[in-house]
Design an enzyme around this catalytic site. Structure first.
Site, PDB file in Angstrom:
ATOM      1  N   ASP A  11       0.856  -1.188   0.000  1.00  0.00           N
ATOM      2  CA  ASP A  11       0.000   0.000   0.000  1.00  0.00           C
ATOM      3  C   ASP A  11       0.897   1.245   0.000  1.00  0.00           C
ATOM      4  OD1 ASP A  11      -3.114   0.569   1.688  1.00  0.00           O
ATOM      5  OD2 ASP A  11      -1.890   2.014   0.632  1.00  0.00           O
ATOM      6  N   ASP A 114      -3.256   2.673  -5.962  1.00  0.00           N
ATOM      7  CA  ASP A 114      -2.146   2.753  -5.005  1.00  0.00           C
ATOM      8  C   ASP A 114      -1.938   1.507  -4.159  1.00  0.00           C
ATOM      9  OD1 ASP A 114      -4.361   2.984  -3.427  1.00  0.00           O
ATOM     10  OD2 ASP A 114      -3.581   4.595  -2.192  1.00  0.00           O
ATOM     11  N   GLU A 115      -2.574   0.389  -4.518  1.00  0.00           N
ATOM     12  CA  GLU A 115      -2.299  -0.810  -3.744  1.00  0.00           C
ATOM     13  C   GLU A 115      -2.415  -2.077  -4.581  1.00  0.00           C
ATOM     14  OE1 GLU A 115      -5.871  -2.068  -1.019  1.00  0.00           O
ATOM     15  OE2 GLU A 115      -5.559   0.082  -0.799  1.00  0.00           O
TER      16      GLU A 115
END
Length: 373
Positions: A11, A114-115
């Site tokens: 993350d 974003d992860e």
DNA sequence: TCTGGGGTCCTAGGACCC
DNA sequence: TCTGGGGTCCTAGGACCC
């Protein structure tokens, strides 16, 4: 419970804000908030309906967080720096960090910008030192992401996706957290049940009403009680999740199901009085949706309309046409027919257009007419 | 001036077919 | 005529996630 896999969740730390700081190193250490379009340099001067997409950890210290309205945040942190969102930039850095991870561990599942989840099972040696291997791999991934992007991320490594998602948050930012099945009671059970991916505000509230606040309390709750209140499916899942049990695979490829465009107006619009403006925005949304379909090389059959009124009540209407389309005008006409089925007795806050039931469409310039296939 | 935008998945009823 | 069931598609809404 199957504990033979080694799964990582990675993350990015305060992703959008961190990308902005790459361009604006002078802002490092200051409270910075990202969100909105027509922004003012100082958060306290903002006027509009935008929300925070990301805030730096310095800004979060003022009590602001993603999803919060910018006007509300402005009262809490008026002197914070406000920057508009720049999705092009974020997508660029997203591609960079994912490529850096794939170069080390190819089994990557995308979970948004974003992860990611990463299946490290093929890369670790089975047996007791496996978690040492895993920790070393996690450190390598973090270093590779930093080298490729200049950005920090947090990593959780456990036997499954559910636990890894929880673990990556335990030592943010910059964390590397390994949780094995032996650690569940000490590290996972004290956490609020709301932290479990899939338990949202509604489910959390219902659990609280039943006296269940932590994951440990959920784990020790009576299974038949959970099934009574949540049904066999969800009740069983809550019980297994609280015990750290999750057998979902890391999915490295998936097909897009729907595409949509929506916009919230600067002020609520009246169906009659603001008819011209509404019509122009409606057509523009359909054009952009059509462009998206061409770019993504898909065509769709189910065309949907979404309205949100001034009381925040949301309605949707959809209609399925006989053949898949990418055509802006056909989308506009069909969504327009959907609009006629809605009672417009309140001012409108949001208008959206959606298309689903997608099928692959030819590349631009391709001679093949997909309608004949 | 509370509450963005882009997604996925689930549920549930009715239509329609076998 | 009544009874029974399964499967799929369509539509509307809602919870949830990033």
């Amino acid at each position: 419970m199957n504990t033979s896999r080694t799964i990582a969740h990675l993350d990015m730390d305060a992703f959008y804000a961190s990308v902005e700081l790459l361009r604006r190193p002078d802002l490092r250490g200051l409270p910075v908030v990202i969100g909105g379009i027509n922004t003012t340099p100082r958060l306290g001067d903002y006027v509009g309906r935008g929300v925070i997409t990301t805030a730096t950890y310095e800004a979060r210290a003022f009590g602001v967080h993603s999803g919060m309205g910018l006007m509300k945040a402005a009262k809490l942190a008026p002197d914070a720096v406000l920057l508009p969102v720049d999705f092009e930039q974020y997508r660029h850095y997203s591609r960079l960090f994912k490529a850096a991870v794939r170069a080390i561990a190819p089994l990557v599942e995308d979970r948004g910008i974003d992860e990611i989840y990463v299946d490290l099972t093929p890369l670790v040696t089975p047996g007791t030192p496996r978690w040492d291997d895993a920790r070393a791999l996690g450190a390598r991934l973090r270093a590779a992401v930093l080298a490729a992007t200049g950005l920090s991320c947090s990593v959780g490594i456990t036997p499954n996706k559910l636990l890894s998602k929880l673990a990556s948050e335990l030592d943010k930012p910059g964390g590397l957290t390994v949780v094995t099945s032996a650690d569940i009671e000490t590290r996972i059970w004290p956490l609020p049940a709301r932290r479990i991916n899939g338990i949202g505000p509604k489910a959390a509230e219902r659990l609280t009403a039943l006296g269940v606040n932590t994951i440990g309390e959920l784990a020790n709750a009576d299974l038949s009680m959970l099934i009574t209140h949540f049904g066999a499916h969800t009740g069983g899942w809550l019980h297994r999740a609280a015990h750290g049990d999750d057998d979902r695979e890391v999915v490295t490829e998936s097909e897009i199901k729907s595409v949509s465009r929506e916009t919230t107006f600067d002020r609520d619009l009246h169906a009659v009085h603001d008819r011209a403006a509404l019509s122009r925005i409606f057509t523009d949304l359909c054009t952009r949706l059509s462009d998206d379909l061409v770019r993504k090389q898909v065509a769709g059959k189910t065309i949907g309309l979404k309205l949100r009124f001034d009381d925040f009540k949301t309605v949707t209407r959809d209609q399925t046409i006989s053949a898949p389309t990418q055509d802006a005008q056909l989308i506009r006409r069909t969504a327009g027919a959907c609009l006629k089925r809605v009672t417009l007795d309140r001012r409108i806050r949001l208008l959206g257009v959606r298309i689903g039931t997608l099928t692959p469409a030819p590349m631009p310039g391709d001679e093949t007419d997909f309608r004949l296939l």
